[in-house]
Design an enzyme around this catalytic site. Structure first.
Site, short mmCIF file in Angstrom:
data_model
loop_
_atom_site.label_atom_id
_atom_site.label_comp_id
_atom_site.label_asym_id
_atom_site.label_seq_id
_atom_site.Cartn_x
_atom_site.Cartn_y
_atom_site.Cartn_z
CG HIS A 142 -1.67 -1.07 1.61
ND1 HIS A 142 -3.02 -1.05 1.40
CD2 HIS A 142 -1.39 -2.27 2.16
CE1 HIS A 142 -3.55 -2.19 1.80
NE2 HIS A 142 -2.58 -2.96 2.27
CD GLU A 166 -1.08 1.33 4.68
OE1 GLU A 166 -0.72 2.19 3.85
OE2 GLU A 166 -2.25 0.88 4.74
CB THR A 185 0.58 6.20 4.27
OG1 THR A 185 1.43 7.16 3.61
CG2 THR A 185 1.42 5.16 4.99
CG HIS A 236 -5.15 -1.66 -1.11
ND1 HIS A 236 -5.45 -0.60 -0.31
CD2 HIS A 236 -6.14 -2.59 -0.93
CE1 HIS A 236 -6.59 -0.87 0.34
NE2 HIS A 236 -7.03 -2.06 -0.02
ZN ZN Z 1 -4.04 0.57 0.54
#
Ligand code: ZN
Length: 210
Positions: free
Chosen positions: A9, A74, A11, A116
């Site tokens: 991901h 993240e 942030t 993601h």
């Molecule tokens: Zn994400």
């Protein structure tokens, strides 16, 4: 469930401090196993044998509950909403080392390292088209398809849907081709099946052995 996926991901917050505060706030309802700051600092939040709430409503390879079978990392970046920018080398060094260690501990294959946006293409665009997937693939983290002559040629909608499904995507998601391009063909984010995107998908599925 056993951990079989690694989800990367960004942030998507204005600062690292804001992102860390949100990930550490029980009221936020979101969490991750790790956060990697732009200077390469790695923060560990949730133990790897515990579920973290990072993926939301997601599907991969025909199954939901991505949070229950993944590790979520993240990566600090303001994201498309707050000034998307390249991921610094020190940060990518740390991401590479962390991914390699996580994959080793859980036996996660290169094909099961996902964005993601791969598992939630209609809701998410992270870590996005500036993320250095080719570099990670050279280190065995994720795949980087290299189409050959056999991957060229005509295609139809049925083949595109079959390729997306075999690659792990939800072929019915309206923005799924945009997710494919964000990851594998960042130079042209059209969201439309064209011969280059289809050749990449054919090469990807072959590299996955599916
Ligand atoms: Zn994400």
């Amino acid at each position: 469930m056993p951990v079989e996926l690694l989800v990367l991901h960004y942030t998507g917050m204005p600062t690292a401090a804001a992102a860390l505060a949100r990930l550490c706030d029980p009221a936020s309802g979101v969490s991750a196993h790790y956060t990697v700051d732009e200077d390469g600092t790695v923060y560990a939040h949730v133990p790897e044998d515990r579920r973290a709430w990072h993926a939301g409503v997601s599907t991969w390879r025909g199954a939901g509950d991505v949070n229950g079978r993944s590790i979520g990392i993240e990566i600090v970046n303001p994201g498309h909403e707050f000034g998307y920018r390249p991921f610094p080398a020190a940060q990518m060094d740390a991401v590479e080392g962390l991914c390699r260690a996580v994959m080793g501990r859980h036996g996660i294959s290169a094909a099961d390292v996902v964005a993601h946006s791969d598992v939630a293409p209609d809701r998410k665009e992270d870590p996005g088209e500036l993320f250095d997937w080719p570099r990670l693939a050279r280190a065995g983290i994720g795949l980087w398809p290299m189409p050959s002559r056999e991957d060229q040629g005509p295609f139809d909608a049925a083949e595109v849907a079959a390729l997306l499904t075999r690659a792990g995507y939800d072929a019915a998601a309206p923005r799924v081709l945009l997710a494919v391009q964000r990851r594998y063909r960042p130079a042209a984010l059209t969201g439309v099946a064209d011969s280059e995107t289809v050749a990449l998908l054919r090469a990807l599925v072959r590299a996955m052995g599916r």
